[in-house]
Design an enzyme around this catalytic site. Sequence first.
Site, PDB file in Angstrom:
ATOM      1  N   ASP A   1       8.873  -2.660  -5.002  1.00  0.00           N
ATOM      2  CA  ASP A   1       7.484  -2.227  -4.849  1.00  0.00           C
ATOM      3  C   ASP A   1       7.137  -1.107  -5.824  1.00  0.00           C
ATOM      4  OD1 ASP A   1       7.570  -3.990  -2.784  1.00  0.00           O
ATOM      5  OD2 ASP A   1       7.365  -2.504  -1.183  1.00  0.00           O
TER       6      ASP A   1
ATOM      7  N   SER B   1       0.841  -1.201   0.000  1.00  0.00           N
ATOM      8  CA  SER B   1       0.000   0.000   0.000  1.00  0.00           C
ATOM      9  C   SER B   1       0.876   1.250   0.000  1.00  0.00           C
ATOM     10  CB  SER B   1      -0.920   0.005   1.218  1.00  0.00           C
ATOM     11  OG  SER B   1      -0.188   0.165   2.415  1.00  0.00           O
TER      12      SER B   1
END
Length: 389
Positions: free
Chosen positions: A178, A133
């Site tokens: 990421d 996230s």
Amino acid sequence: MTVTSSVEAARAGFRTAFGREPAGVWSAPGRVNLIGEHTDYNEGFVLPFAIDRRTYVALAAREDRTARVASAGDFDDREIDLGGITAATMSGWSAYPFGTAWGLGRVGADLDRVGGFDAYFTSDVPLGAGLSSSAALECSLAVALDETWRLDLGRDRLVRATNLAENQIVGAPTGILDQSASLLAAPDAVLFLDCRDGTHELVALGLEEEGLTVLVIDTRVTHAHADGGYASRREACERGARTLGVRALRDLEADDLARAQQLLDEETFRRVRHIVTENRRVLETVATLRRRGPRAIGELLLASHASMRDDFEISVPELDRAVESAMAAGAVGARMTGGGFGGSAIALVERAGVDAVTEQVLAAFARAGHEEPEIFAVQPSAGARREQE
Ligand code: ADP
Ligand code: MG
């Protein structure tokens, strides 16, 4: 939530927070890593894909140098002068978006000339579940500011900017996995990324043709990347590379492991062995996907999990239970994914077997007295983008 309703929710949240209309809505996905864990900061290989869960940002420029951020849910509104962003002035969630603006300045944007911004975030990426996230948040803002400020930095520099934000402003010593996944991914593909030089290539995953699906099993055990286990694994890898006289563990082959065992203490040796064998497994997964398709990678996923459990010691009982119970229910392969110490596992399953695997994993968790995991299917999806209104 559908994309349309998420875009609407972002616009509506922006109006409430800032009392005007946003200029646009941008989004960036969370990710799962198919294989290649903790290899990124060892300058090795990773193989993530973006998932169909995204963070949306509604944004508009400001004439002054103020940046204001707000986020749906339990996050306080924050504002800062764009010239005043340092690690020391940051705390809480706003370090991610303010750090991203700062990071753009580090890779070529002139922050004295661009003016400020108002940004409102809404997300269906679960926080702290190992689905990144944090990168979804950073990368949604990076593409929004790149367009709004007419920077035209290109995706590779946006990867650097957002990664610098996380390393230097948030203070989490993570690699480029990421942010690369969130910015560079494409539907139905995995991103084969060489973390040494940032070169990347999309490799077809072919789940649809083979009738396969990836299930995420979020154990809801929370992890804290910024401290503890992650940092100590990173130190062990650096120690191993130093002792063996290589720039990074990427430079070791399976043949070097005998020498590594002689020179390193037992624990550091196992940490090193995980990285060396995991890099090899990523390369084998890419070759296997190309030659034989996704049904043939099950053994590689399982071997990766065993290596993280036994050599790198970043699994927890809930993650082991997720992998074992999914396999017992007929999964093609399964492994924990993400940094470890909690978070999620993935299972590659027949589309027709999704319900059976879900039920059996839930039952196994209940029998063991673990908290109920959240289990959901993910589609390999597009990277960060502007949303059509
Ligand atoms: P992960 O990236 O695996 O989800 P991290 O610990 O790296 O876990 O990042 C989670 C943190 O990122 C949250 O604690 C919060 O500070 C920030 N964050 C992520 N998404 C949002 C969001 N939509 N709104 C506000 N903060 C967010
Ligand atoms: Mg993160």
